[in-house]
Design a protein around this motif. Structure first.
Motif, mmCIF file in Angstrom:
data_model
loop_
_atom_site.group_PDB
_atom_site.id
_atom_site.type_symbol
_atom_site.label_atom_id
_atom_site.label_comp_id
_atom_site.label_asym_id
_atom_site.label_seq_id
_atom_site.Cartn_x
_atom_site.Cartn_y
_atom_site.Cartn_z
ATOM 1 N N LYS A 579 20.451 20.909 67.991
ATOM 2 C CA LYS A 579 21.200 20.657 66.758
ATOM 3 C C LYS A 579 22.589 20.119 67.069
ATOM 4 O O LYS A 579 23.256 20.582 68.007
ATOM 5 C CB LYS A 579 21.309 21.930 65.928
ATOM 6 C CG LYS A 579 21.920 21.711 64.541
ATOM 7 C CD LYS A 579 21.819 22.959 63.678
ATOM 8 C CE LYS A 579 22.356 22.699 62.278
ATOM 9 N NZ LYS A 579 22.225 23.889 61.399
ATOM 10 N N LEU A 580 23.023 19.147 66.259
ATOM 11 C CA LEU A 580 24.367 18.583 66.328
ATOM 12 C C LEU A 580 25.034 18.755 64.969
ATOM 13 O O LEU A 580 24.424 18.450 63.938
ATOM 14 C CB LEU A 580 24.324 17.097 66.672
ATOM 15 C CG LEU A 580 23.509 16.636 67.880
ATOM 16 C CD1 LEU A 580 23.507 15.108 67.958
ATOM 17 C CD2 LEU A 580 24.072 17.236 69.155
ATOM 18 N N VAL A 581 26.274 19.236 64.957
ATOM 19 C CA VAL A 581 27.053 19.336 63.716
ATOM 20 C C VAL A 581 28.395 18.667 63.971
ATOM 21 O O VAL A 581 29.178 19.121 64.821
ATOM 22 C CB VAL A 581 27.262 20.795 63.278
ATOM 23 C CG1 VAL A 581 28.121 20.840 62.013
ATOM 24 C CG2 VAL A 581 25.920 21.480 63.028
ATOM 25 N N THR A 588 40.957 14.861 63.233
ATOM 26 C CA THR A 588 40.267 15.414 64.395
ATOM 27 C C THR A 588 38.759 15.351 64.210
ATOM 28 O O THR A 588 38.234 15.787 63.171
ATOM 29 C CB THR A 588 40.683 16.878 64.617
ATOM 30 O OG1 THR A 588 42.108 16.946 64.760
ATOM 31 C CG2 THR A 588 40.029 17.443 65.870
ATOM 32 N N LEU A 589 38.077 14.791 65.214
ATOM 33 C CA LEU A 589 36.621 14.749 65.221
ATOM 34 C C LEU A 589 36.109 15.911 66.057
ATOM 35 O O LEU A 589 36.481 16.060 67.224
ATOM 36 C CB LEU A 589 36.132 13.424 65.806
ATOM 37 C CG LEU A 589 34.615 13.250 65.923
ATOM 38 C CD1 LEU A 589 33.953 13.262 64.546
ATOM 39 C CD2 LEU A 589 34.262 11.965 66.663
ATOM 40 N N VAL A 590 35.242 16.732 65.456
ATOM 41 C CA VAL A 590 34.706 17.918 66.118
ATOM 42 C C VAL A 590 33.185 17.824 66.145
ATOM 43 O O VAL A 590 32.549 17.559 65.111
ATOM 44 C CB VAL A 590 35.143 19.206 65.401
ATOM 45 C CG1 VAL A 590 34.494 20.432 66.053
ATOM 46 C CG2 VAL A 590 36.655 19.332 65.409
ATOM 47 N N GLY A 610 38.960 3.926 65.499
ATOM 48 C CA GLY A 610 40.342 4.333 65.718
ATOM 49 C C GLY A 610 40.498 5.679 66.380
ATOM 50 O O GLY A 610 41.610 6.215 66.460
ATOM 51 N N LEU A 611 39.403 6.250 66.899
ATOM 52 C CA LEU A 611 39.464 7.563 67.531
ATOM 53 C C LEU A 611 39.620 7.432 69.035
ATOM 54 O O LEU A 611 39.024 6.555 69.664
ATOM 55 C CB LEU A 611 38.198 8.353 67.214
ATOM 56 C CG LEU A 611 37.983 8.672 65.730
ATOM 57 C CD1 LEU A 611 36.579 9.188 65.479
ATOM 58 C CD2 LEU A 611 39.012 9.697 65.264
ATOM 59 N N ASN A 617 32.289 21.122 71.475
ATOM 60 C CA ASN A 617 32.065 22.554 71.753
ATOM 61 C C ASN A 617 33.358 23.246 72.171
ATOM 62 O O ASN A 617 33.396 24.039 73.114
ATOM 63 C CB ASN A 617 30.988 22.734 72.823
ATOM 64 C CG ASN A 617 29.628 22.271 72.357
ATOM 65 O OD1 ASN A 617 29.283 22.405 71.180
ATOM 66 N ND2 ASN A 617 28.849 21.704 73.280
ATOM 67 N N GLY A 618 34.428 22.904 71.459
ATOM 68 C CA GLY A 618 35.716 23.544 71.678
ATOM 69 C C GLY A 618 36.574 22.928 72.752
ATOM 70 O O GLY A 618 37.723 23.348 72.951
#
Length: 802
Positions: A579-581, A588-590, A610-611, A617-618
């Motif tokens: 699974k990916l969330v 911020t991209l998490v 633009g990132l 995972n933290g």
């Protein structure tokens, strides 16, 4: 504890359940940039003289008798056939605990006998003057046994498939096994040729005025010498219309059927359509091999259609290098300067892909592309049907240069199920998911029991409802007739309600009082598939190629691996989904993952947004224009991951010991089964014909070879006493397994001497044949099974039977 499970409950018959539940409603539907072939570089045989070809000669059979067996009691007929002790009883007698009746053919057909839940056995004889190869037509038959040699039949009775067997001088016993309640046909012809093309079952393109594009043709090739053949040259002969071309087929097993591929290279663009009554453009095919004394030649004809007509487009499959096709509805008033969308339309059971295409009216803004499910019934758009649909989509997107952001999926009946399947597992490809008369799974519709143990994971993809959350950013349009007596309306309603929990962009149309296949005056095509509101929704929707907020669940990277900027390369455990969330708050991209061992991030796509960094995972990680790979790159990885069927997801070749013909016969059975069920090419060579080039270009499946010769992992071995894995011995057992050979997956299948019939219990080609990394079984059923760990080691916690 070793599981006491009959193997037939694990490896389901390819014709049971939901596929057969498709009624005659489906049969009322309408009739009927280029990928280069990878050619083997083994030394080619010199040009052979052209054979004087005589057509196969029809042979009479006689003495047919029949008996019916119902489940619940031991099948003594089947047991006697398997151990070679069966003798045909006389009509009016009782033998093998069954009454035998006369089964004299009428108009070439026998039966019906019993009802649809029965197995019918028939036995007859054919007499010939000399040892000779026979070409069999086996309609509505599961398998035939000729002098004890087993060959597959065509259970659907299309009348096109042919298989080969040897006949000996004198009388030959022919035993066939079919389903009760149906008429069956056994046709027998003999031939003295070494190779035979079955042009009845060809896969052909339709040429178009104004086009000089290269394309492909596929024709089943039968090996008739009984010795097998290698380095087969499949040639198109230079002519007024065609440039000469050649494609290599590495090998054919003794008396096997396999599709051969031919490259078609026009010398110029086609200038006018074929006139009614004309044969069309002649194309001459020539085949010869390293072992053949002669070359064999056939001339077939192709039609040229107007440039704006619906047509058949062929392509070379990346799965097995066979030729497949899809039906195309080109856009009206085509303009090469315009960008077009693409709707992938998946057909129902028994429907030809061209017939599916004929159900649609042309649009001025998109192509409709209707792939095959490898065959009209095929694989319920799972397993190899799933792979073929994706291959056709990729070919069409490249060939027609369509806008990838305007790609959609739809389909009817079995194809409606496929629409849900493609939508949930490949949500990153389709902006709209539009099933018509679709069903959820074999468990809700076909009534099948859910698999248990390691089989759960090998078939996890089949449970559509478990992956509906992948549609959270997608538009869905569900169509169903309220009086559908084939796929109940409840299937559509239930899926609509479940999908509604994940996406608000969802609509439905319930056609009041309509059955399975219905039409009206809403569209110029068939309303149940060419529904105007569905195509209006498609026209309004486009994909976002790099979504930053999503949730994606996959049964495993071997089946579906990517969404947006993320690709799952390897799972930590084979016993759970991955699974990916992903979330983005504007700054911020998490990305958080579950059960993901190795992940690939598309850094270039994110930088284009633009990132410059991502919190994975933290842990914060910098992005570059290169892919960011996090996790091990060894062990299970793309293309070398498992489960077992993955060894047959890219070109494979069976290898059998030349000095053990019993294994050559089993390889022939597998190859011919694949040709009949999957319209496929089955490369097969003996161990003395394996070259470095073959090993480099194919996944090798070693059949009947020792563990040492096959290169199997050191924790497993086998001999005539049985199989030993991780220190435990399974006496008298057969084995099937895969392993990491370095650059490719390899596999092995083996049974003790005298028990080779165990192998015929496992034929992988069905929509419910997903199998774990290894199986060990015997006459009493399954002994052990499981999956290997992420580093390809044996872990008893991932297995049963230890």
């Amino acid at each position: 504890k070793a599981p006491s499970v009959p193997l037939q409950d694990i490896v389901e018959d390819s014709t049971s359940g939901a596929a057969d539940a498709q009624s005659a409603a489906d049969t009322t539907e309408p009739d009927t940039a280029v990928v280069d072939a990878t050619e083997d570089t083994k030394v080619r045989p010199a040009d052979k003289p052209l054979a004087t070809q005589n057509p196969p000669q029809s042979q009479d059979s006689s003495g047919w008798v029949a008996a019916v067996h119902y489940s619940g009691t031991p099948d003594q007929i089947g047991a006697a056939v398997a151990n070679g002790s069966f003798a045909a009883p006389a009509a009016g007698t009782k033998a093998y605990e069954k009454a035998w009746v006369d089964a004299k053919p009428t108009n070439g057909q026998m039966g019906p006998f019993g009802n649809g839940s029965a197995t019918v056995w028939l036995a007859g004889t054919v007499k010939v003057d000399d040892d000779v190869a026979a070409i069999l037509r086996l309609d509505r038959i599961r398998a035939a046994y000729v002098n004890g040699i087993q060959v597959p039949g065509d259970v659907y009775g299309h009348g096109l498939a042919r298989v080969a067997v040897p006949l000996k001088k004198g009388e030959n016993l022919v035993v066939v096994r079919g389903r009760g309640g149906q008429k069956v046909r056994v046709g027998i012809e003999t031939s003295s040729a070494e190779l035979h093309l079955n042009a009845l079952d060809w896969t052909f393109p339709e040429l178009r005025v104004g086009s000089d594009a290269s394309t492909w043709m596929g024709v089943p090739l039968l090996e008739l010498t009984g010795s097998g053949q290698s380095a087969i040259r499949c040639r198109v002969v230079d002519s007024d219309h065609w440039k000469g071309s050649e494609v290599a087929l590495a090998g054919l097993a003794p008396l096997a059927t396999s599709h051969a591929s031919f490259r078609l290279l026009p010398k110029s663009a086609w200038t006018e359509p074929t006139k009614e009554g004309d044969k069309g453009i002649p194309v001459t095919l020539r085949v010869e091999s390293m072992q053949s004394d002669f070359a064999y030649q056939w001339t077939l004809h192709l039609k040229v259609l107007p440039a704006d007509a619906k047509f058949r487009q062929t392509f070379l499959s990346p799965v097995d290098r066979s030729v497949q096709y899809y039906g195309v509805v080109p856009p009206t008033d085509f303009d090469s300067q315009k960008s077009y969308g693409l709707a992938l339309s998946l057909h129902g059971a028994s429907v030809e892909a061209k017939g599916q295409a004929n159900s649609y009216s042309p649009k001025d803004w998109l192509y409709v592309v209707a792939p095959t499910n490898r065959r009209r019934f095929g694989f319920d758009w799972e397993e190899w049907g799933h792979l073929n649909g994706l291959a056709a989509l990729n070919d069409a997107k490249t060939r027609f240069n369509t806008d990838p952001l305007r790609t959609y999926v739809t389909g009817h009946s079995m194809g409606g199920h496929g629409t849900w399947q493609f939508g949930v597992h490949h949500a990153d490809l389709f902006a709209v998911v539009g099933p018509s008369a679709g069903w959820d799974s074999f468990y809700t519709y076909g009534g099948s029991k859910k698999p248990t143990g390691p089989f759960i994971r090998a078939r996890a993809h089949s449970d559509t409802s478990s992956f509906l959350s992948n549609l959270s950013n997608r538009a869905v349009y569900v169509i169903h007739g309220t009086a559908d007596d084939n796929v109940p309306w409840s299937e559509g309603k239930n899926l609509y309600q479940k999908a509604k929990q994940h996406t608000s962009d969802i609509q439905y149309h319930w056609q009041q009082g309509a059955g399975h296949w219905w039409n009206g005056d809403k569209s110029k095509g068939a309303d149940c598939v060419d529904w105007p509101d569905l195509f209006t929704l498609m026209k309004e929707r486009k994909l976002n190629p790099t979504e930053l907020t999503f949730s994606f669940t996959t049964p495993g990277p071997w089946y579906s691996e990517s969404y947006s900027y993320a690709r799952v390369r390897s799972a930590k455990s084979p016993e759970a989904n991955c699974k990916l969330v992903s979330s983005f708050d504007g700054a911020t991209l998490v990305l958080n993952t579950t059960n993901v061992r190795t992940l690939e991030i598309d850094g270039a796509a994110l930088k284009a947004k633009g990132l410059t960094k991502i919190t994975l995972n933290g842990e914060e990680r910098a992005l570059s224009d290169e892919p960011l790979i996090v996790g091990p790159t060894t062990g299970k990885r793309p293309g070398v991951h498992g489960p077992y069927n993955q060894v047959m997801h890219t070109p494979w070749c069976w290898v059998w010991p030349k000095d053990k013909p019993v294994y050559g016969a089993y390889v022939s059975y597998l190859s011919s089964t694949w040709a009949i069920i999957g319209n496929g090419q089955g490369c097969a060579v003996s161990d003395v014909d394996v070259s470095d080039e073959i090993a480099a270009n194919y996944n090798l499946i070693h059949v009947g070879r020792s563990a040492k010769d096959a290169g199997a992992p050191d924790f497993v071995s086998w001999d005539d006493a049985g199989v030993t894995m991780a220190g435990k011995t399974f006496a008298g057992s057969a084995i099937q397994l895969i392993w990491d050979s370095g650059d490719r997956l390899h596999a092995a299948m083996w049974a003790p001497k005298g028990q080779e019939s165990l192998l015929y219990m496992v034929v992988p080609f069905s929509s419910r044949s997903g199998m774990p990394d290894f199986l060990i079984w015997g006459n009493s059923g399954l002994s052990a099974t499981g999956n290997f760990a992420a580093d390809w080691s044996f872990d008893p916690n991932l297995a049963i039977g230890f």
